[in-house]
Design an enzyme around this catalytic site. Structure first.
Site, PDB file in Angstrom:
ATOM      1  N   ASN A 171      53.487  -3.320 -53.816  1.00  0.00           N
ATOM      2  CA  ASN A 171      54.912  -3.753 -53.989  1.00  0.00           C
ATOM      3  C   ASN A 171      55.671  -3.444 -52.929  1.00  0.00           C
ATOM      4  OD1 ASN A 171      56.328  -0.962 -54.312  1.00  0.00           O
ATOM      5  ND2 ASN A 171      55.270  -0.997 -56.193  1.00  0.00           N
ATOM      6  N   PRO A 181      48.342   4.449 -65.943  1.00  0.00           N
ATOM      7  CA  PRO A 181      49.077   5.418 -66.942  1.00  0.00           C
ATOM      8  C   PRO A 181      50.767   5.573 -66.557  1.00  0.00           C
ATOM      9  CG  PRO A 181      47.954   6.509 -64.616  1.00  0.00           C
ATOM     10  CD  PRO A 181      47.522   5.117 -64.900  1.00  0.00           C
ATOM     11  N   ILE A 241      53.435   7.743 -65.491  1.00  0.00           N
ATOM     12  CA  ILE A 241      53.879   8.975 -65.202  1.00  0.00           C
ATOM     13  C   ILE A 241      55.108   9.390 -65.722  1.00  0.00           C
ATOM     14  CG2 ILE A 241      54.094  10.200 -63.171  1.00  0.00           C
ATOM     15  CD1 ILE A 241      52.225   8.048 -61.772  1.00  0.00           C
ATOM     16  N   PHE A 247      63.698   5.939 -62.468  1.00  0.00           N
ATOM     17  CA  PHE A 247      64.091   4.785 -61.635  1.00  0.00           C
ATOM     18  C   PHE A 247      63.543   3.499 -62.393  1.00  0.00           C
ATOM     19  CE2 PHE A 247      65.502   8.066 -58.942  1.00  0.00           C
ATOM     20  CZ  PHE A 247      66.327   7.691 -57.911  1.00  0.00           C
ATOM     21  N   LYS A 282      64.503   1.237 -71.117  1.00  0.00           N
ATOM     22  CA  LYS A 282      63.508   2.031 -70.419  1.00  0.00           C
ATOM     23  C   LYS A 282      63.647   3.472 -70.627  1.00  0.00           C
ATOM     24  CE  LYS A 282      61.064   2.679 -66.185  1.00  0.00           C
ATOM     25  NZ  LYS A 282      61.107   2.293 -64.554  1.00  0.00           N
ATOM     26  N   LYS A 312      60.897   5.808 -72.329  1.00  0.00           N
ATOM     27  CA  LYS A 312      60.249   6.679 -71.582  1.00  0.00           C
ATOM     28  C   LYS A 312      60.631   8.329 -72.023  1.00  0.00           C
ATOM     29  CE  LYS A 312      58.778   3.487 -68.641  1.00  0.00           C
ATOM     30  NZ  LYS A 312      57.413   3.220 -68.617  1.00  0.00           N
TER      31      LYS A 312
END
Length: 399
Positions: free
Chosen positions: A208, A304, A306, A324, A338, A342
């Site tokens: 990216n 995965p 993280i 982030f 998110k 998470k």
């Protein structure tokens, strides 16, 4: 500031020992007092006379100096310093430190000191990458030893890779940061940065546009507040900051391994732009066109997570986890979801549509999302975003 500080400088036995001479000069120019300790191997590369002349202090070499040992001189030496610095830290010295050996003056001082210790490793690339050295490194870091370097470079043996000692000016900056009492002094902070590269074949990869600039600025800002920073970076276009421990990786799975090895930490700032997917059937040889016009069939597997792994770690979850979120639409809504998904404490969200110029640029506009809501910051330089966020992290860790 190093002015008025007392540095106990232990010089190991490697070709990089010659750089210790320049480090002494820089420390003295900054107003520090330098007491050199020269190992037997180190004396094969630099002379006691050179060090004594530059430092203005006697060079200590022998544990069994009867005059000094009548007064337990090695204990006095180890306690009188503000910081103990090992340059270069050879594989042998690191092994002695990790194993608690005390069979010469240098290793005895390192065992007897109650002051912070910093090492600048230098050795052959194979020695640095050897599992024993990496185990010793992990032990020393867990014991609170500050590590600067090594970096990639040409070796005296002719090989190239990680193992080259950082330059004296960078060591000086790390010493200055270690001696600066900031709100994060004594805290260990993990920062991830940059993109990941997921191989398609030996010459192609999925990536990216992340430059790593924001993560690098954050690592530097946290360092400047006194934190011991572990900086895990993908192949970024900006160089890593000095005065932090740099761990370079390529793929998401490598980054996960490096992050888990760095735990426990007081805070984790997960600024890396990790690829969501990898190629499950990556080719071992370069893919060729076959003239049929058909593209090769790529099979994808999910990488995965993280951030979620760290946020939900069963035994070593950091006290503060900052994620982030780079979004292109409904930024706050997506980032809020998110954070909950998470399990992290904060999300730093930004709009990375091409017209914003944020991804790969020098400025950023972020929204900090926490359990208390969302707070938007105006567009500003990424260095300023980093300073403000580092200050907020320091405040959160102080309670």
């Amino acid at each position: 500031m190093i002015a008025g500080k007392r540095i106990l400088l232990i010089i190991g036995g490697g070709i990089a020992a010659f750089k210790a001479v320049d480090l002494v000069r820089l420390l003295k120019a900054g107003g520090a007092s330098v007491v050199p300790v020269l190992t037997r191997a180190g004396a094969q590369f630099v002379t006691p006379l050179t060090l004594a002349a530059l430092a203005g202090h006697k060079v200590h070499q022998d544990l069994f100096d009867l005059t000094e040992e009548a007064e337990m001189g090695h204990i006095q030496l180890s306690r009188a310093a503000d910081l103990v610095v090992v340059v270069p830290a050879t594989a042998d010295l690191m092994a002695k430190m990790a194993g608690g050996h005390a069979d010469d003056l240098a290793s005895t001082l390192l065992m007897a000191t109650d002051k912070p210790v910093m090492i600048a490793p230098a050795m052959n690339v194979r020695m640095w990458e050897h599992p024993a050295t990496q185990r010793n490194l992990a032990t020393l870091q867990a014991d609170g030893v500050r590590v600067i370097g090594p970096v990639d470079g040409s070796m005296a043996c002719g090989e190239y890779g990680p193992g080259r000692m950082v330059e004296p000016a960078e060591i000086l900056a790390a010493i200055d940061a270690a001696l600066t009492e900031g709100p994060l002094a004594g805290r260990r902070v993990l920062v991830t940065s940059g993109p990941t590269h997921e191989p398609i074949d030996p010459v192609r990869y999925i990536a990216n546009r992340s430059s790593g600039a924001q993560g690098t600025a954050l690592a530097a800002a946290l360092r400047d507040l006194g934190a011991q920073v572990v900086f895990v970076t993908g192949p970024a276009t900006v160089p890593p900051p000095t005065g932090v421990q740099v761990i370079k990786v390529e793929t998401a799975r490598q980054m996960l391994d490096a992050v888990q090895a760095a735990l426990p930490v007081d805070a984790a700032v997960m600024a890396a732009a990790v690829a969501d997917w990898r190629v499950a059937n990556a080719a071992s040889s370069k893919m060729k066109k076959d003239g049929t016009g058909r593209a090769p069939g790529l099979e994808f597997a999910e990488n995965p997570d993280i951030l979620a792994t760290v946020s939900k770690h069963p035994t070593a979850r950091p006290g503060l986890v900052v994620g982030f979120a780079a979004e292109t639409d409904t930024v706050v809504d997506h980032a809020t979801a998110k954070r909950l998904r998470k399990g992290c404490d904060w999300i730093v969200a930004n709009d990375v549509r091409p017209d914003t110029g944020i991804m790969g640029g020098s400025s950023n506009a972020v929204t900090i999302i926490s359990g208390q809501g969302a707070e938007s910051w105006p567009m500003m330089a990424k260095d300023e975003v980093a300073r403000r966020l580092a200050a907020r992290i320091a405040g959160a860790l102080q309670g």
